[in-house]
Design a protein around this motif. Structure first.
Motif, mmCIF file in Angstrom:
data_model
loop_
_atom_site.group_PDB
_atom_site.id
_atom_site.type_symbol
_atom_site.label_atom_id
_atom_site.label_comp_id
_atom_site.label_asym_id
_atom_site.label_seq_id
_atom_site.Cartn_x
_atom_site.Cartn_y
_atom_site.Cartn_z
ATOM 1 N N GLY A 36 0.803 -1.210 0.000
ATOM 2 C CA GLY A 36 0.000 0.000 0.000
ATOM 3 C C GLY A 36 0.834 1.256 0.000
ATOM 4 O O GLY A 36 0.305 2.337 -0.110
ATOM 5 N N VAL A 37 2.171 1.151 0.118
ATOM 6 C CA VAL A 37 2.979 2.346 0.197
ATOM 7 C C VAL A 37 3.405 2.837 -1.173
ATOM 8 O O VAL A 37 3.361 4.001 -1.459
ATOM 9 N N ALA A 38 3.839 1.921 -2.037
ATOM 10 C CA ALA A 38 4.490 2.379 -3.259
ATOM 11 C C ALA A 38 3.621 2.250 -4.499
ATOM 12 O O ALA A 38 4.111 2.356 -5.582
ATOM 13 N N GLY A 39 2.389 2.060 -4.431
ATOM 14 C CA GLY A 39 1.632 1.958 -5.661
ATOM 15 C C GLY A 39 0.333 1.204 -5.505
ATOM 16 O O GLY A 39 -0.458 1.144 -6.424
ATOM 17 N N ALA A 40 0.100 0.600 -4.371
ATOM 18 C CA ALA A 40 -1.183 -0.052 -4.157
ATOM 19 C C ALA A 40 -2.254 1.023 -4.058
ATOM 20 O O ALA A 40 -1.984 2.165 -3.737
ATOM 21 N N GLN A 41 -3.494 0.657 -4.314
ATOM 22 C CA GLN A 41 -4.562 1.646 -4.404
ATOM 23 C C GLN A 41 -5.012 2.150 -3.040
ATOM 24 O O GLN A 41 -5.381 3.306 -2.903
ATOM 25 N N GLU A 42 -4.965 1.329 -2.054
ATOM 26 C CA GLU A 42 -5.424 1.736 -0.733
ATOM 27 C C GLU A 42 -4.242 2.159 0.136
ATOM 28 O O GLU A 42 -3.374 1.348 0.442
ATOM 29 N N PRO A 43 -4.196 3.424 0.544
ATOM 30 C CA PRO A 43 -3.080 3.859 1.397
ATOM 31 C C PRO A 43 -3.206 3.289 2.800
ATOM 32 O O PRO A 43 -4.303 2.963 3.274
ATOM 33 N N LEU A 44 -2.083 3.167 3.462
ATOM 34 C CA LEU A 44 -2.096 2.796 4.872
ATOM 35 C C LEU A 44 -2.608 3.978 5.684
ATOM 36 O O LEU A 44 -2.243 5.126 5.437
ATOM 37 N N ARG A 45 -3.436 3.699 6.668
ATOM 38 C CA ARG A 45 -3.947 4.747 7.548
ATOM 39 C C ARG A 45 -3.171 4.674 8.864
ATOM 40 O O ARG A 45 -3.347 3.745 9.656
ATOM 41 N N ILE A 46 -2.303 5.654 9.073
ATOM 42 C CA ILE A 46 -1.443 5.698 10.253
ATOM 43 C C ILE A 46 -1.831 6.906 11.092
ATOM 44 O O ILE A 46 -1.784 8.053 10.615
ATOM 45 N N ALA A 47 -2.204 6.672 12.338
ATOM 46 C CA ALA A 47 -2.547 7.760 13.252
ATOM 47 C C ALA A 47 -1.343 8.092 14.124
ATOM 48 O O ALA A 47 -0.597 7.197 14.547
ATOM 49 N N PHE A 48 -1.158 9.377 14.386
ATOM 50 C CA PHE A 48 -0.053 9.865 15.220
ATOM 51 C C PHE A 48 -0.665 10.763 16.289
ATOM 52 O O PHE A 48 -1.137 11.856 16.003
ATOM 53 N N SER A 49 -0.675 10.282 17.525
ATOM 54 C CA SER A 49 -1.371 10.966 18.618
ATOM 55 C C SER A 49 -0.372 11.569 19.598
ATOM 56 O O SER A 49 0.545 10.890 20.061
ATOM 57 N N VAL A 50 -0.581 12.848 19.939
ATOM 58 C CA VAL A 50 0.284 13.537 20.905
ATOM 59 C C VAL A 50 -0.580 14.205 21.972
ATOM 60 O O VAL A 50 -1.770 14.472 21.749
ATOM 61 N N PRO A 51 -0.003 14.499 23.148
ATOM 62 C CA PRO A 51 -0.787 15.104 24.229
ATOM 63 C C PRO A 51 -1.399 16.449 23.869
ATOM 64 O O PRO A 51 -2.468 16.790 24.370
ATOM 65 N N GLY A 52 -0.715 17.226 23.030
ATOM 66 C CA GLY A 52 -1.278 18.517 22.663
ATOM 67 C C GLY A 52 -0.388 19.280 21.708
ATOM 68 O O GLY A 52 0.817 19.383 21.913
ATOM 69 N N LEU A 53 -0.987 19.810 20.648
ATOM 70 C CA LEU A 53 -0.231 20.612 19.699
ATOM 71 C C LEU A 53 -0.074 22.047 20.174
ATOM 72 O O LEU A 53 0.361 22.920 19.410
ATOM 73 N N ASN A 54 -0.431 22.310 21.436
ATOM 74 C CA ASN A 54 -0.081 23.586 22.062
ATOM 75 C C ASN A 54 1.363 23.572 22.545
ATOM 76 O O ASN A 54 1.890 24.614 22.946
ATOM 77 N N PHE A 55 2.014 22.399 22.519
ATOM 78 C CA PHE A 55 3.427 22.291 22.873
ATOM 79 C C PHE A 55 4.267 22.344 21.594
ATOM 80 O O PHE A 55 4.117 21.486 20.718
ATOM 81 N N PRO A 56 5.175 23.323 21.466
ATOM 82 C CA PRO A 56 6.015 23.404 20.258
ATOM 83 C C PRO A 56 6.799 22.123 19.990
ATOM 84 O O PRO A 56 7.040 21.775 18.836
ATOM 85 N N PHE A 57 7.194 21.420 21.048
ATOM 86 C CA PHE A 57 7.933 20.170 20.892
ATOM 87 C C PHE A 57 7.135 19.178 20.051
ATOM 88 O O PHE A 57 7.651 18.547 19.124
ATOM 89 N N PHE A 58 5.827 19.037 20.361
ATOM 90 C CA PHE A 58 5.016 18.060 19.645
ATOM 91 C C PHE A 58 4.637 18.556 18.254
ATOM 92 O O PHE A 58 4.443 17.751 17.339
ATOM 93 N N VAL A 59 4.513 19.867 18.073
ATOM 94 C CA VAL A 59 4.285 20.402 16.728
ATOM 95 C C VAL A 59 5.428 19.989 15.809
ATOM 96 O O VAL A 59 5.216 19.532 14.685
#
Length: 350
Positions: A36-59
């Motif tokens: 699914g990465v290099a040419g398959a029709q269905e992309p991989l769905r990857i979630a990336f969760s952080v405590p808060g994007l109010n922290f510049p570190f996590f941004v």
């Protein structure tokens, strides 16, 4: 299972070049291998969760992870912001994970707001057959994630402690601002600092209070602490945002004392260059994010598991003498040091 450090070789290396090279190599490798990465029709769905994007570190961390996913291709990158009402929320982060399970994702990278509070939700993701890699902050030990990638926060606390002893040769009384209670990074950084300072009696912590990794809370805590302890010799903080607040209060009260942070944010690098802060700790969030993504994608590809569950980048002290070694030096308008060496390699933890 033993913990390993991803220790930078003793010969310096230009980390910006290193990261670009590692990202390119990882992108080429994974693009060839991940379904699914290099040419398959269905992309991989990857979630990336952080405590808060109010922290510049996590941004910064999320931005580099998303760019890494784009370089690889064939990935639908889903950013999950764990804050609610301007504050990190374990309840919000838990709800986000529940929604991802319901909607269907192929993998999760998460920095848990609270190691214990997020444990049930992360376990539910794993029970749904979704691989999970924690990054920066860990989850409770009984939750069997695929891997954890982070900085060695205990060692980072030790580095802060050793630096305090070095710059206060005659001893002194210091304030310590801890992070958010329950966050593994806050717990570990305090543990490392305490370990080093307990080995001597010249430098003494006279105030140790949590300040939620937040600048405004750090201002409140330091102002309150100065009422009964008006002349601390230094302030050490578990992240840069708190250090900014501490430095602000120190300046307002005419205190010319060293303030030490953690994260090596661009604003901290500028503050160190201008003499408003003494030091910070670099923990290479970009490398943490890309390593976590690569481990997750390799497992999704063919079930490859990392040789060791815990991979740690060795933290580095950043002062006015080596600002160019920081991962985000260029963002602060600082020319990166020309460094030679090799990519980080795993070595057994001490």
């Amino acid at each position: 299972m033993s913990k390993f450090h991803l220790a930078l070789a003793s010969t310096p290396v230009d980390r910006r070049v290193l990261m670009k090279g590692a990202a390119a190599a990882g992108a080429m490798s994974l693009a060839m291998r991940v379904p699914g990465v290099a040419g398959a029709q269905e992309p991989l769905r990857i979630a990336f969760s952080v405590p808060g994007l109010n922290f510049p570190f996590f941004v910064h961390m999320v931005s580099l992870a998303e760019q890494h996913a784009a370089d690889i291709g064939g990935i639908e990158f889903i950013t999950l912001d764990g804050q609610e009402g301007g504050q990190p929320s374990s309840t919000k982060q838990t709800a986000d994970l529940e929604a991802m399970v319901a909607q269907g994702i192929d993998g999760l990278v998460i920095s848990p707001n609270d190691a214990a509070a997020l444990a049930p939700a992360i376990q539910s993701v794993i029970d749904a057959g979704i691989p999970v890699v924690t990054v920066d902050r860990n989850v409770a030990a009984d939750v069997l994630t695929l891997a954890h990638v982070g900085a060695d926060n205990v060692e980072g606390g030790r580095v802060q402690g050793r630096y305090l002893i070095e710059i206060l040769p005659d001893g002194g009384e210091i304030f310590e601002l801890q992070g958010q209670p329950g966050a593994s990074a806050a717990i570990d950084r305090n543990a490392g600092l305490t370990e080093v300072l307990d080995e001597q009696d010249a430098v003494e912590v006279i105030v140790s209070q949590p300040a939620a990794f937040a600048r405004a809370e750090a201002v409140r805590v330091v102002e309150a602490s100065l009422a009964s302890n008006p002349e601390p010799d230094a302030i050490v903080c578990a992240n840069d945002d708190m250090a900014f607040g501490a430095a602000e209060v120190a300046l307002a009260n005419g205190l010319d004392i060293p303030v030490i942070g953690f994260d090596a944010l661009p604003e901290a690098l500028i503050a160190i260059g201008e003499g408003r802060m003494a030091a910070t700790i670099e923990q290479f969030p970009g490398q943490q994010a890309t390593q976590a993504m690569d481990i997750l994608l390799a497992f999704i590809d063919d079930g490859t598991e990392p040789e060791e569950h815990d991979l740690y980048l060795s933290p580095a002290l950043i002062t006015a003498d080596n600002l160019g070694e920081a991962e985000r030096a260029a963002e602060a308008g600082i020319e990166a040091d020309a460094m030679e060496g090799a990519t980080p390699e795993a070595t057994p933890a001490g």
